[in-house]
Scaffold this active site. Structure first.
Site, PDB file in Angstrom:
ATOM      1  N   ARG A  26       0.928  -1.139   0.000  1.00 27.51           N
ATOM      2  CA  ARG A  26       0.000   0.000   0.000  1.00 27.51           C
ATOM      3  C   ARG A  26       0.960   1.177   0.000  1.00 27.51           C
ATOM      4  O   ARG A  26       1.726   1.371   0.941  1.00 27.51           O
ATOM      5  CB  ARG A  26      -0.867  -0.034   1.262  1.00 27.51           C
ATOM      6  CG  ARG A  26      -1.747   1.189   1.467  1.00 27.51           C
ATOM      7  CD  ARG A  26      -2.857   1.280   0.424  1.00 27.51           C
ATOM      8  NE  ARG A  26      -3.687   2.480   0.644  1.00 27.51           N
ATOM      9  CZ  ARG A  26      -3.424   3.675   0.107  1.00 27.51           C
ATOM     10  NH1 ARG A  26      -2.381   3.835  -0.693  1.00 27.51           N
ATOM     11  NH2 ARG A  26      -4.204   4.696   0.356  1.00 27.51           N
ATOM     12  N   HIS A  56       1.929   6.946   1.995  1.00 26.01           N
ATOM     13  CA  HIS A  56       0.847   7.941   1.961  1.00 26.01           C
ATOM     14  C   HIS A  56       0.566   8.466   3.357  1.00 26.01           C
ATOM     15  O   HIS A  56       1.069   7.942   4.352  1.00 26.01           O
ATOM     16  CB  HIS A  56      -0.426   7.322   1.380  1.00 26.01           C
ATOM     17  CG  HIS A  56      -1.066   6.312   2.296  1.00 26.01           C
ATOM     18  ND1 HIS A  56      -0.584   5.031   2.443  1.00 26.01           N
ATOM     19  CD2 HIS A  56      -2.141   6.397   3.141  1.00 26.01           C
ATOM     20  CE1 HIS A  56      -1.328   4.371   3.321  1.00 26.01           C
ATOM     21  NE2 HIS A  56      -2.274   5.173   3.762  1.00 26.01           N
ATOM     22  N   HIS A  80      -2.976  10.618   5.550  1.00 28.37           N
ATOM     23  CA  HIS A  80      -4.349  11.121   5.398  1.00 28.37           C
ATOM     24  C   HIS A  80      -4.720  12.009   6.567  1.00 28.37           C
ATOM     25  O   HIS A  80      -3.988  12.097   7.558  1.00 28.37           O
ATOM     26  CB  HIS A  80      -5.387  10.014   5.204  1.00 28.37           C
ATOM     27  CG  HIS A  80      -4.978   8.686   5.737  1.00 28.37           C
ATOM     28  ND1 HIS A  80      -4.879   8.421   7.056  1.00 28.37           N
ATOM     29  CD2 HIS A  80      -4.607   7.552   5.089  1.00 28.37           C
ATOM     30  CE1 HIS A  80      -4.481   7.181   7.225  1.00 28.37           C
ATOM     31  NE2 HIS A  80      -4.296   6.611   6.060  1.00 28.37           N
ATOM     32  N   GLU A 106      -5.827   6.399  11.456  1.00 26.91           N
ATOM     33  CA  GLU A 106      -6.009   5.038  10.925  1.00 26.91           C
ATOM     34  C   GLU A 106      -5.669   4.010  11.997  1.00 26.91           C
ATOM     35  O   GLU A 106      -4.565   3.997  12.523  1.00 26.91           O
ATOM     36  CB  GLU A 106      -5.091   4.843   9.712  1.00 26.91           C
ATOM     37  CG  GLU A 106      -4.959   3.390   9.266  1.00 26.91           C
ATOM     38  CD  GLU A 106      -4.018   3.235   8.066  1.00 26.91           C
ATOM     39  OE1 GLU A 106      -4.150   4.017   7.106  1.00 26.91           O
ATOM     40  OE2 GLU A 106      -3.160   2.340   8.097  1.00 26.91           O
ATOM     41  N   HIS A 151       3.128   6.862   6.039  1.00 22.31           N
ATOM     42  CA  HIS A 151       3.460   5.468   6.349  1.00 22.31           C
ATOM     43  C   HIS A 151       3.284   4.594   5.110  1.00 22.31           C
ATOM     44  O   HIS A 151       2.706   5.043   4.110  1.00 22.31           O
ATOM     45  CB  HIS A 151       2.559   4.966   7.481  1.00 22.31           C
ATOM     46  CG  HIS A 151       1.092   5.164   7.228  1.00 22.31           C
ATOM     47  ND1 HIS A 151       0.457   6.368   7.473  1.00 22.31           N
ATOM     48  CD2 HIS A 151       0.135   4.338   6.729  1.00 22.31           C
ATOM     49  CE1 HIS A 151      -0.828   6.256   7.168  1.00 22.31           C
ATOM     50  NE2 HIS A 151      -1.038   5.044   6.694  1.00 22.31           N
ATOM     51  N   GLU A 159     -11.136   6.133   0.657  1.00 21.18           N
ATOM     52  CA  GLU A 159      -9.756   5.739   0.360  1.00 21.18           C
ATOM     53  C   GLU A 159      -9.162   6.660  -0.707  1.00 21.18           C
ATOM     54  O   GLU A 159      -7.948   6.726  -0.875  1.00 21.18           O
ATOM     55  CB  GLU A 159      -9.690   4.275  -0.096  1.00 21.18           C
ATOM     56  CG  GLU A 159      -9.468   3.298   1.050  1.00 21.18           C
ATOM     57  CD  GLU A 159      -8.067   3.385   1.672  1.00 21.18           C
ATOM     58  OE1 GLU A 159      -7.085   3.518   0.930  1.00 21.18           O
ATOM     59  OE2 GLU A 159      -7.966   3.335   2.896  1.00 21.18           O
ATOM     60  N   HIS A 219     -27.604  -3.183  23.026  1.00 22.05           N
ATOM     61  CA  HIS A 219     -27.534  -4.304  22.082  1.00 22.05           C
ATOM     62  C   HIS A 219     -26.857  -5.482  22.766  1.00 22.05           C
ATOM     63  O   HIS A 219     -26.218  -5.322  23.800  1.00 22.05           O
ATOM     64  CB  HIS A 219     -26.762  -3.901  20.816  1.00 22.05           C
ATOM     65  CG  HIS A 219     -25.396  -3.348  21.073  1.00 22.05           C
ATOM     66  ND1 HIS A 219     -25.190  -2.049  21.503  1.00 22.05           N
ATOM     67  CD2 HIS A 219     -24.163  -3.904  21.002  1.00 22.05           C
ATOM     68  CE1 HIS A 219     -23.894  -1.836  21.683  1.00 22.05           C
ATOM     69  NE2 HIS A 219     -23.232  -2.948  21.391  1.00 22.05           N
TER      70      HIS A 219
END
Ligand SMILES: *[C@@H]1O[C@H](CO)[C@@H](O)[C@H](O)[C@H]1NC(C)=O
Ligand SMILES: *[C@@H]1O[C@H](CO)[C@@H](O)[C@H](O)[C@H]1NC(C)=O
Ligand SMILES: *[C@@H]1O[C@H](CO)[C@@H](O)[C@H](O)[C@H]1NC(C)=O
Ligand SMILES: *[C@@H]1O[C@H](CO)[C@@H](O)[C@H](O)[C@H]1NC(C)=O
Ligand SMILES: *[C@@H]1O[C@H](CO)[C@@H](O)[C@H](O)[C@H]1NC(C)=O
Ligand SMILES: CC(=O)N[C@H]1CO[C@H](CO)[C@@H](O)[C@@H]1O
Length: 476
Positions: free
Chosen positions: A181, A184, A186, A190, A229, A251, A411
């Protein structure tokens, strides 16, 4: 209020041209009918009594009081029926779904049209024949990852498909051996749980401190916003779950190394790196995103970049070898928690990996501080989402499905299969916490509980004040 399910059949109209063209002895009718077919005419004929004889066998639990709401296992049933005790009525089943008919179900408070889908009915029995305790409308809390667009080797899911899952979004990604991957960063945080195989992850932080580690199935990593990373699969490839702290995460919304080079004037790159413009002649002319690279050297030390800034301190490590943490055994299964108390860098990600033995159940609970984003890793289960004041919907899940339970909405998750049910609950919180219904009731003065719920003293005297996490049950 009791929910009533009445199923009315619409006449089934067979499509004329289906498969091989039929031999025709009569003239081919035109494409449309004529005005004599408009309603309110005494001449109009109604389908009449053409209703076929319906053959079916009810499955265990189906004759019970609907409020008992036992799980109905339709997987091997010949002809699953939308029946619970005296509610609901029969439905011809397979012959209908073959023509993709529609049926109308009239609930106590609303009417809806449901497209028949036999396979869907089998694996969502709580939708075909909801427990009598289901009521009103909650958010949709179930999404099969397999229904999300698979693009660039991955499956994604976000608010496009679960509109109310605003706090987190997830991606299930697989990389082939030596697959990368791309480098990159963001805007979102993450958090990742490795599902299968292993990979090498590396990053550099704002101080220039470096990080590199190998992680394997069951391990967790975290990269803060803006920290660049990369991920490279080792020998057996890797599959991992990514969770982002943004329900609108896409993404596509990542800053790739290739793109930042491609979209900076070469003269600027040359000045920035102190090299000739020609140094950038051979950079890729498009993003790489996911691509096969040179296999990572087995010895991680060969890729250990040590700089004057040094390594990222262990207390701020981007990985946590969660696979090596033994699970905490409880009556109906096991639980293990990873949250910032032990993995500090993941400042707002708290998670529990839960294993529920057949017949067992993650006890009724809610999370006071955060919505829960759930990923079902393997097995089969169901959950009822209860939303104030009185809405309740029961959803069925299996490995590969995503669940979502908003903050403070109660729940449970019950194993409905023959194998272990394994899932991960992810919260946006600095600590993994839950409020357990059992612990609450057991720890409240008996007189108050009894005045409210009219439960017997015998029951109240035997309640457990300890949190159970996963309760045991019989597997049949
Ligand atoms: C209109 O359609 C009906 C039903 O197909 C048919 O019985 C009738 O003959 C048609 N009438 C005319 C005027 O074509
Ligand atoms: C892991 O992946 C391998 C193929 O690389 C597959 O055979 C195996 O079943 C997978 N295991 C799990 C637990 O998904
Ligand atoms: C990298 O090098 C440093 C300094 O020699 C060492 O402390 C560290 O253990 C090495 N390995 C990794 C995986 O960081
Ligand atoms: C954690 O996430 C929640 C929900 O988004 C947010 O309200 C809270 O401010 C976050 N806390 C930290 C420390 O980032
Ligand atoms: C509690 O249950 C008992 C036994 O069924 C019943 O007689 C009584 O009326 C109930 N009380 C309330 C307040 O519902
Ligand atoms: C993050 C992401 O790309 N999400 C996808 C989720 O699924 C919908 C529908 O399949 C796609 O449109 C989204 O792009």
């Amino acid at each position: 209020m009791k929910l009533q399910l009445i199923v009315t059949l619409l006449p089934i109209v067979l499509p004329l041209a289906h498969g091989a063209p039929a031999r025709r002895d009569t003239p081919n009718p035109g494409l449309r009918g004529n005005g004599s077919l408009l309603g309110y005419s005494p001449d109009n004929e109604v389908g009449g009594d053409s209703r076929p004889d319906i053959k079916y066998t009810l499955v265990p639990g189906q004759k019970e009081n609907p409020d008992t709401g036992s799980y109905l296992d339709f997987e091997k049933a010949d002809n699953p029926q939308p029946i619970r005790g005296p509610t609901g009525s029969d439905d011809p089943g397979p012959s209908m779904s073959a023509f993709n008919p529609m049926c109308i179900s009239i609930h106590a408070d609303r009417t809806e049209i449901i497209a028949g889908n036999y396979y869907y009915d089998r694996i969502n029995s709580d939708k075909l024949a909801p427990p009598g305790t289901d009521h009103g409308e909650t958010i949709n809390a179930q999404w099969p990852m397999g229904k999300s667009t698979r693009f660039r080797g991955q499956i994604c899911n976000n608010t496009n498909v679960m509109p109310d899952a605003t706090l987190m979004a997830g991606v299930d990604m697989r990389l082939a051996p030596a697959g990368y991957r791309e480098l990159h960063w963001h805007v979102a945080s993450e958090w990742s749980l490795v599902l299968n195989g292993s990979c090498r992850i590396q990053a550099v932080n704002e101080n220039g401190e470096t990080f590199i580690d190998d992680v394997t199935a069951g391990d967790v990593w975290f990269f803060p916003p803006g920290v660049p990373h990369s991920i490279q699969a080792l020998d057996d490839g890797v599959e991992f779950l990514l969770v982002f702290d943004d329900g609108d995460f896409s993404e596509d919304n990542t800053f790739l190394a290739t793109e930042v080079f491609l979209h900076t004037p070469r003269e600027v790159l040359s000045k920035n790196f102190g090299v000739d413009v020609s140094a950038f002649d051979k950079i890729p002319d498009d993003e790489l995103y996911i691509f096969k690279g040179t296999p990572a050297p087995e010895d991680i030390e060969k890729q250990n970049v040590t700089t004057a800034a040094g390594l990222i301190p262990r207390a701020k490590s981007y990985s946590y070898h969660f696979s090596e943490q033994p699970a905490h055994e409880v009556a109906g299964g096991s639980v293990k928690i990873v949250d910032p108390l032990t993995f500090p860098i993941a400042s707002n990600f708290s998670a529990a990996v839960v294993t529920v033995h057949p017949g067992g159940m993650r006890e009724i609970h809610w999370h006071p501080t955060s919505d829960e984003w759930t990923f079902f890793i393997s097995g089969e289960g169901r959950a009822t989402l209860f939303t104030a004041p009185n809405a309740a919907t029961t959803f069925d899940y299996r490995g590969g499905d995503v669940g979502y339970f908003p903050k403070s909405n109660s729940h449970y998750i019950e194993n409905t299969g023959d194998e272990a049910l394994v899932f991960v609950e992810v919260l946006q919180a600095p600590e993994f916490t839950d409020m357990a219904l059992g612990q609450w009731i057991a720890s409240t003065p008996k007189q108050i509980v009894s005045d409210t719920l009219n439960l017997s003293d015998d029951m109240l005297n035997n309640l457990k004040t300890e949190k159970q996490y996963v309760v045991a049950g019989s597997s049949d």
